[in-house]
Design a protein around this motif. Sequence first.
Motif, PDB file in Angstrom:
ATOM      1  N   GLY A   1      75.621  61.365  37.211  1.00  0.00           N
ATOM      2  CA  GLY A   1      75.599  60.772  38.542  1.00  0.00           C
ATOM      3  C   GLY A   1      76.926  60.802  39.264  1.00  0.00           C
ATOM      4  O   GLY A   1      77.271  59.866  39.988  1.00  0.00           O
ATOM      5  N   VAL A   2      77.681  61.892  39.077  1.00  0.00           N
ATOM      6  CA  VAL A   2      78.994  62.012  39.726  1.00  0.00           C
ATOM      7  C   VAL A   2      79.115  63.375  40.389  1.00  0.00           C
ATOM      8  O   VAL A   2      78.431  64.326  39.998  1.00  0.00           O
ATOM      9  CB  VAL A   2      80.150  61.826  38.719  1.00  0.00           C
ATOM     10  N   PRO A   3      80.005  63.514  41.383  1.00  0.00           N
ATOM     11  CA  PRO A   3      80.276  64.840  41.947  1.00  0.00           C
ATOM     12  C   PRO A   3      80.926  65.749  40.898  1.00  0.00           C
ATOM     13  O   PRO A   3      81.573  65.262  39.961  1.00  0.00           O
ATOM     14  CB  PRO A   3      81.259  64.551  43.095  1.00  0.00           C
ATOM     15  N   ILE A   4      80.757  67.028  41.067  1.00  0.00           N
ATOM     16  CA  ILE A   4      81.329  67.977  40.111  1.00  0.00           C
ATOM     17  C   ILE A   4      82.832  67.797  39.998  1.00  0.00           C
ATOM     18  O   ILE A   4      83.405  67.900  38.907  1.00  0.00           O
ATOM     19  CB  ILE A   4      80.986  69.426  40.512  1.00  0.00           C
ATOM     20  N   ARG A   5      83.499  67.527  41.120  1.00  0.00           N
ATOM     21  CA  ARG A   5      84.960  67.402  41.080  1.00  0.00           C
ATOM     22  C   ARG A   5      85.398  66.232  40.190  1.00  0.00           C
ATOM     23  O   ARG A   5      86.488  66.279  39.609  1.00  0.00           O
ATOM     24  CB  ARG A   5      85.518  67.225  42.488  1.00  0.00           C
ATOM     25  N   THR A   6      84.568  65.195  40.071  1.00  0.00           N
ATOM     26  CA  THR A   6      84.909  64.061  39.210  1.00  0.00           C
ATOM     27  C   THR A   6      85.006  64.495  37.759  1.00  0.00           C
ATOM     28  O   THR A   6      85.770  63.934  36.980  1.00  0.00           O
ATOM     29  CB  THR A   6      83.869  62.936  39.358  1.00  0.00           C
ATOM     30  N   LEU A   7      84.236  65.502  37.410  1.00  0.00           N
ATOM     31  CA  LEU A   7      84.263  66.038  36.055  1.00  0.00           C
ATOM     32  C   LEU A   7      85.369  67.064  35.867  1.00  0.00           C
ATOM     33  O   LEU A   7      86.042  67.087  34.838  1.00  0.00           O
ATOM     34  CB  LEU A   7      82.909  66.670  35.743  1.00  0.00           C
ATOM     35  N   LEU A   8      85.587  67.890  36.884  1.00  0.00           N
ATOM     36  CA  LEU A   8      86.536  68.987  36.732  1.00  0.00           C
ATOM     37  C   LEU A   8      87.994  68.577  36.937  1.00  0.00           C
ATOM     38  O   LEU A   8      88.888  69.135  36.300  1.00  0.00           O
ATOM     39  CB  LEU A   8      86.187  70.120  37.695  1.00  0.00           C
TER      40      LEU A   8
END
Length: 228
Positions: free
Chosen positions: A68-75
């Motif tokens: 449930g997060v934007p991709i940028r939050t992971l990358l």
Amino acid sequence: MGRQGSGGPNAFSRAVVDAVDDLRVQRGVSTPALIERAGFSRGYYYKRTRGETPFSTNDVQTIAEALGVPIRTLLEPAIAASDRRDEPGSDRPDAALLGYRLRKLVALHVARTPAPPVDRAVRAAVAKRGRLLAGADWEQLLTGGPTEVSDDDLRAVAEFFDVPAEYLLRVAMPGIVDVLDARLEVETALAETGVGIAARSVNAASPAELLAIAEAIRTAAPTERGSR
């Protein structure tokens, strides 16, 4: 001439694995739950977290959506970690700090689950990930002695204790290590004393407040138990 594949996961791929695990823990999602949400098979997911092959960009998007997060939050954390690895020097914990953190994790595990012996459980869990952790190496880790244990071994240990891999691989991670240390103190105090306070009820507290709560729990617990 076409460019050939680069083989196994590189440093950035490993940083992505760590970022996935860190974010999963921060979001309060268990590994089995993440696998189910993402629609992966267990073998597919663990083959990548063991470092046998990297996550694809499709996988990264799927995992971000499952959490449930934007991709940028992971990358972004993976990019930052990869950049740090390229900088001179190292922010990895020394053997003494690593031993201290492991002993804290063991204390919480023992308080929650008295049996089987922790060393046996840890080594069995690590073996399921295709890693081999010798008993002597585990003892050296706990006592803060030098070992040949690899980062991937420590990632497997972190997964067993359900904490972000960075907790065992980095001296400090802003917003993660201090809070995690403090929460471990509270959870250990709760487990050791049996005081009926939901751990999630203190999730919004600062590290200093959490440490104060842990101390108060341990101080009050004998009186509370004695009054029953």
